[in-house]
Design a protein around this motif. Structure first.
Motif, PDB file in Angstrom:
ATOM      1  N   ASN A 137     -13.794 -10.094  16.889  1.00 37.26           N
ATOM      2  CA  ASN A 137     -13.799 -10.935  15.363  1.00 37.26           C
ATOM      3  C   ASN A 137     -12.688 -10.223  14.612  1.00 37.26           C
ATOM      4  OD1 ASN A 137     -14.698 -11.226  12.594  1.00 37.26           O
ATOM      5  ND2 ASN A 137     -15.381 -12.918  13.603  1.00 37.26           N
ATOM      6  N   TYR A 138     -11.720 -11.221  14.150  1.00 37.54           N
ATOM      7  CA  TYR A 138     -10.911 -10.877  13.250  1.00 37.54           C
ATOM      8  C   TYR A 138     -11.059 -11.626  11.916  1.00 37.54           C
ATOM      9  CZ  TYR A 138      -6.295 -10.731  10.831  1.00 37.54           C
ATOM     10  OH  TYR A 138      -5.464 -10.579   9.718  1.00 37.54           O
ATOM     11  N   LEU A 139     -11.076 -11.233  10.761  1.00 34.58           N
ATOM     12  CA  LEU A 139     -11.321 -11.677   9.449  1.00 34.58           C
ATOM     13  C   LEU A 139     -10.161 -11.353   8.481  1.00 34.58           C
ATOM     14  CD1 LEU A 139     -13.003 -13.259   7.274  1.00 34.58           C
ATOM     15  CD2 LEU A 139     -14.212 -11.075   6.889  1.00 34.58           C
ATOM     16  N   LYS A 140      -9.469 -12.341   8.005  1.00 35.68           N
ATOM     17  CA  LYS A 140      -8.481 -11.967   6.706  1.00 35.68           C
ATOM     18  C   LYS A 140      -9.089 -13.009   5.688  1.00 35.68           C
ATOM     19  CE  LYS A 140      -3.798 -11.783   5.639  1.00 35.68           C
ATOM     20  NZ  LYS A 140      -3.656 -10.281   5.393  1.00 35.68           N
ATOM     21  N   GLU A 141      -9.100 -12.217   4.327  1.00 34.76           N
ATOM     22  CA  GLU A 141      -9.753 -12.666   3.118  1.00 34.76           C
ATOM     23  C   GLU A 141      -8.913 -12.465   2.034  1.00 34.76           C
ATOM     24  OE1 GLU A 141     -13.606 -11.995   1.094  1.00 34.76           O
ATOM     25  OE2 GLU A 141     -14.022 -13.734   2.503  1.00 34.76           O
ATOM     26  N   GLY A 142      -8.230 -13.390   1.178  1.00 28.30           N
ATOM     27  CA  GLY A 142      -7.713 -13.002  -0.014  1.00 28.30           C
ATOM     28  C   GLY A 142      -8.585 -13.682  -1.099  1.00 28.30           C
ATOM     29  N   GLY A 143      -9.161 -12.610  -1.839  1.00 31.51           N
ATOM     30  CA  GLY A 143      -9.860 -12.749  -3.151  1.00 31.51           C
ATOM     31  C   GLY A 143      -9.321 -13.445  -4.006  1.00 31.51           C
ATOM     32  N   TRP A 144     -10.066 -13.720  -5.006  1.00 31.35           N
ATOM     33  CA  TRP A 144      -9.710 -14.420  -6.155  1.00 31.35           C
ATOM     34  C   TRP A 144      -8.570 -13.672  -7.135  1.00 31.35           C
ATOM     35  CZ3 TRP A 144     -10.400 -13.418 -11.328  1.00 31.35           C
ATOM     36  CH2 TRP A 144     -11.506 -12.602 -11.806  1.00 31.35           C
ATOM     37  N   GLY A 145      -8.915 -12.352  -7.323  1.00 37.39           N
ATOM     38  CA  GLY A 145      -8.042 -11.718  -8.091  1.00 37.39           C
ATOM     39  C   GLY A 145      -6.582 -11.566  -7.298  1.00 37.39           C
ATOM     40  N   LEU A 146      -5.666 -11.500  -8.136  1.00 29.24           N
ATOM     41  CA  LEU A 146      -4.146 -11.518  -7.566  1.00 29.24           C
ATOM     42  C   LEU A 146      -3.843 -10.751  -6.389  1.00 29.24           C
ATOM     43  CD1 LEU A 146      -2.288 -11.738 -11.089  1.00 29.24           C
ATOM     44  CD2 LEU A 146      -3.173 -13.768  -9.817  1.00 29.24           C
ATOM     45  N   ARG A 147      -4.220  -9.578  -6.390  1.00 31.57           N
ATOM     46  CA  ARG A 147      -3.925  -8.669  -5.348  1.00 31.57           C
ATOM     47  C   ARG A 147      -4.869  -8.320  -4.488  1.00 31.57           C
ATOM     48  NH1 ARG A 147      -3.868  -3.616  -5.230  1.00 31.57           N
ATOM     49  NH2 ARG A 147      -4.486  -3.346  -7.219  1.00 31.57           N
ATOM     50  N   SER A 148      -6.316  -8.854  -4.702  1.00 32.41           N
ATOM     51  CA  SER A 148      -7.524  -8.472  -3.933  1.00 32.41           C
ATOM     52  C   SER A 148      -7.576  -9.170  -2.455  1.00 32.41           C
ATOM     53  CB  SER A 148      -8.712  -8.779  -4.808  1.00 32.41           C
ATOM     54  OG  SER A 148      -8.771 -10.095  -4.848  1.00 32.41           O
ATOM     55  N   GLY A 149      -7.971  -8.545  -1.389  1.00 27.86           N
ATOM     56  CA  GLY A 149      -8.407  -9.017  -0.097  1.00 27.86           C
ATOM     57  C   GLY A 149      -8.708  -7.972   0.707  1.00 27.86           C
ATOM     58  N   LEU A 150      -9.084  -8.327   1.712  1.00 31.19           N
ATOM     59  CA  LEU A 150      -9.427  -7.409   3.070  1.00 31.19           C
ATOM     60  C   LEU A 150      -9.040  -7.908   4.272  1.00 31.19           C
ATOM     61  CD1 LEU A 150     -12.055  -8.033   4.727  1.00 31.19           C
ATOM     62  CD2 LEU A 150     -13.316  -7.902   2.597  1.00 31.19           C
ATOM     63  N   SER A 151      -8.942  -7.336   5.192  1.00 29.32           N
ATOM     64  CA  SER A 151      -8.636  -7.330   6.510  1.00 29.32           C
ATOM     65  C   SER A 151      -9.593  -6.883   7.583  1.00 29.32           C
ATOM     66  CB  SER A 151      -7.208  -7.519   7.106  1.00 29.32           C
ATOM     67  OG  SER A 151      -6.522  -6.160   6.982  1.00 29.32           O
TER      68      SER A 151
END
Length: 826
Positions: A137-151
């Protein structure tokens, strides 16, 4: 796709309201405060029309005074002069229009529409003696904060083999790597906090005074307004900027996790089996933090820190299971042993004094600020047995006993015995029971003793911190006091339940009643001086300080509302209600107060203990609190209570009595409602959660109702404030000299904790197999879902979902996430 959901509080984002309100608070402080200035003169001072000295302050009698423009840090977002913003009657100058209206909404500029992309594949195969499966599984997410996210990359491999009829073995291996680009969740950098409290006159970017032109840097880009330059002295977090710090800083984490499981099973006979399980888990965390030299905690030199930690644990158990049927009797006996070991290591360091931009390694920073490492270990071991007995599938008996030891407790008291007994009666299996519409009816009960060891490692030992050295000698300090008598926290749960199914299983469910008596509750207790504590409460120790009872009922009902060939609708409802009471406290600390709660025997840990807000005195707009500790004509008053008597009230919060107010943060009921509907190839599901009753102390609301003029915005309820003698309202006058008195913890800020939430909606379509035959697929599913769809509560923006702590905070709330996808089976 992920879009942000902010629990929006009713704030004044209308800039035309804020300046007059701040003016009024300042004016009233001059009138009713220690200065005791006539209202007409105070109005002139607040506007700024009195003569000034060389320092720019106004002169009245022997005092010097600022105007509201100066008090708010020199910010004038309007097209009128600095002393013409608010007129002496308290209204905004009608000629005032905004110079930079598009730069005053911090939340809009601190957030974005997030994105979420997820891809996965699963495959497997098997024979009569083995099976194998794997997934990725691969997940890439950009949060609502300007620089927030995870992969995240994750994978799993699972296999089982049965080489002979008497032996079976298998394994499960899972691993993932996750990279986090964090968005600050606490303190000043938290954009929730900054956007919620900053008054709507403070821009995100720096503007020239007078013209409102954006100030550009050497590269021609707009400069952020830190609130402490170009003549500005923003009183709200001067020298800080949540958006700038969020973008200029770094807060990254890298986490690698590996989980391995394997087992072996030997069948000595069809009724005697031995199983051993081994599990191993390791998690490596690597964190990186950079704080820039321009603004925030890294100012003026910049600082950089890194941290590494590893958690390694393993569990090893051995189980011998006997299961045999003797006519109508079935006996199942389990004997087992288990041990667990966990080791955690850590290394952190910080260097300060940045040399070059955009180089994030220690060698780019000059001075070592800190360097620390740690290691902790915890072990536990247990021996246990369980016996289950079944007679004719009607009478069920069970009993268990175990003996556990944990290294968190002193050697001579680290072992404890725990046990349980249970029974069930399947009434529907009895010959005398012949009710056609009842499909299943079972009565069950259980009682036992369980243990809890959730506390720090080795709290029974005193702790020392090393590294406090002088030039020639090593130094050590006492950092924590030991608790040599600390032992297991125990619970004695009693459960009574009725399980049922009616009308050919169209209606099924369970009704349960429980009592859980807990003893030896572990709390961190401040120590008195004679026990090694400090006058400021600097030392606390974990202690088994008391006993508590929880009791309540639980209900779950599942109904097949519609059951047709092509159309089905199922509904599941569950609800819980319980009460809580302390039954024992230690003699040395019979009462523990943690505002707005108080813990003592006979009361719940969730009972509010605080001042009672009486309302507002129509004569002068003062906040009143019921019950004066000492009657003092200077701060105490008698008020006709309309019942033929008088109530003693006080305007001094420090003189107000605090009592139990008859309210609790525990709800009367809480639970969920789950709906699943299917029609041919379509599926629809939605989940509601709810909470009925209970109260919450809304400290966020209390802060937004503050009467201070320190550049903080207001809640819209401030418009209900007292303004002139005779006004009947529950909101006291604006007065920046009475901030502590009006904002004191009291029943004023208690609000109903009832809420209703639409948590989840799922819509799916199963593509017919005939459509998929051309690509060789056996199945395909098209779906769209939404999470955290809508939240209804007593006060807009108040989030009380998920805990009974009884208080609100300036934390991130759950995002509304909308997902769409397509899955295939081959």
């Amino acid at each position: 796709m992920s879009i942000s959901l902010l629990f929006c509080v009713n704030l004044f984002q209308d800039e035309t309201e804020y300046y007059p309100l701040a003016w009024e608070s300042y004016r009233n402080g001059l009138v009713y405060g220690p200065s005791n200035i006539p209202i007409a003169t105070a109005s002139q001072i607040a506007t700024g029309t009195l003569p000034r000295n060389a320092g720019g302050n106004q002169i009245y009698l022997s005092g010097q005074y600022q105007d509201i423009y100066q008090l708010l840090g020199g910010y004038n977002p309007y097209t009128v002069g600095n002393r013409d913003i608010v007129r002496t009657d308290g209204t905004l100058n009608p000629a005032a229009s905004l110079l930079y209206a598009d730069d005053l909404n911090w939340l809009d500029q601190a957030s974005r529409t997030g994105t979420r992309n997820e891809y996965g594949v699963l495959f497997g195969s098997g024979t009569e003696k083995s099976d194998f499966s794997a997934s990725f599984n691969y997940l890439k997410e950009g949060g609502w904060g300007l620089r927030s996210g995870l992969s995240r990359f994750s994978g799993r491999v699972n296999g089982n083999v049965t080489p002979t009829s008497w032996f079976k073995a298998g394994f499960n291996l899972a691993a993932n790597r996750t990279k986090f680009n964090n968005s600050a969740t606490g303190g000043i950098v938290n954009p929730f906090y900054f956007a919620r409290y900053a008054a709507p006159i403070y821009p995100v970017y720096l503007h020239q005074q007078g013209t409102g032109q954006v100030v550009l840097d050497a590269l021609g880009k707009p400069r952020f307004d830190y609130g402490n330059e170009n003549g500005y002295t923003r009183p709200f977090n001067s020298g800080r900027h949540s958006i700038a710090e969020h973008l200029l800083n770094r807060d990254n984490d890298l986490r690698d996790a590996l989980s391995a499981r394997t087992y072996g099973e030997v069948m000595f006979t069809p009724w005697l089996k031995f199983t051993t399980n081994i599990s191993f888990d390791v998690t490596n965390n690597e964190s990186e933090s950079y704080e820039n030299p321009l603004v925030g905690d890294g100012y003026p030199s910049g600082r950089y820190s890194r941290g590494q930690s590893r958690s390694t644990s393993h569990t090893f158990n051995q189980l011998l299971n006997f299961n045999k049927k003797f006519g109508s009797h079935t006996l199942d006996v389990l004997l087992g042993h288990e041990n667990y070991n966990n080791i955690q290591t850590g290394l952190t360091g910080m260097r300060i004094g940045q040399s070059f931009d955009d180089i994030y390694v220690y060698s780019n920073f000059i001075t070592i600020n800190s360097l620390n490492s740690s290691v902790t270990e915890n072990r536990s071991e247990g021996y246990f047995s369980r016996v289950n007995y079944d007679f004719a599938n009607k009478y069920l008996l069970s009993a268990s006993i175990r003996r556990d030891g944990n290294s968190k407790f002193p050697r001579d008291i680290r072992w404890a015995n725990f046990w349980s007994i249970g029974a069930a009666w399947k009434i529907d299996e009895e010959k005398f029971f012949n009710v056609s519409w009842i499909d299943m009816l079972k009565l069950r009960a259980s009682y036992g003793v369980t243990g809890n060891s959730e506390t720090a490692n080795y709290p029974y030992q005193a702790g020392y911190s090393i590294g406090f050295d002088d030039d020639t000698r090593p130094g050590v300090i006492l950092s924590s006091l030991g608790s040599p008598a600390l032992t297991w926290e125990t619970q004695k749960p009693f459960d009574l339940g009725l399980d049922f199914a009616f009308f050919k299983n169209r209606l099924s469910g369970t009704i349960g009643y429980f009592i859980r008596n807990s003893s030896g509750l572990i709390f961190n207790v401040p120590q008195p001086l004679q026990n090694g504590g400090t006058s400021g409460g600097g030392y606390t120790i974990a202690q088994n300080i008391g006993s508590m009872t929880n009791k309540g009922i639980e209900i779950q009902l599942t109904a097949s509302v519609v059951r047709k060939k092509d159309f089905n609708w199922n509904v599941t409802f569950n609800g819980t209600s319980y009460k809580n009471k302390l039954t024992k406290m230690p003699e040395i600390t019979p009462v523990l107060t943690s505002v707005p709660f108080r813990r003592e025997v006979g009361k719940s840990i969730y009972d509010f203990y605080t001042r009672t807000y009486y309302g507002v005195d129509p004569a002068d707009g003062q906040a009143l609190y019921l019950g004066a500790i000492t009657y003092n004509p200077a701060n105490s008053r008698l008020k006709d209570n309309g019942k033929g008597g008088f109530d003693t009230v006080t305007i001094d919060h420090n003189n107000a009595r605090q009592t139990y107010i008859g309210k609790s943060s525990l709800p009367d009921w809480f639970g969920s409602l789950v709906n699943t509907i299917s029609y041919k190839n379509f599926e629809l599901g939605f989940v509601f959660t709810y909470q009925i009753g209970g109260s919450v102390y809304d400290g966020v609301y209390g802060s937004l109702m503050s009467t201070a003029t320190a550049g903080q915005t207001y809640h819209t309820d401030i418009m209900k404030r007292w303004q002139k003698p005779g006004d009947i309202t529950n909101v006291p006058r604006l007065d920046n000299t009475r901030t502590a008195q009006y904002g004191a913890v009291s029943t004023r800020f208690l609000t109903s904790a009832t809420y209703f939430s639409l948590n989840n909606i799922n819509v799916a379509y199963q593509i017919p197999a005939g459509v998929l035959s051309k690509i060789g697929a056996t199945g395909a599913r098209l779906f769209i879902s939404a999470e955290n769809v809508r939240f209804f509560t007593k006060r807009k923006g108040m989030n009380v979902n998920g805990n009974f702590s009884g208080q609100t905070g300036d934390t991130y709330d759950a995002a509304r996430v909308i997902n769409a996808g397509l899955s295939f089976n081959f």
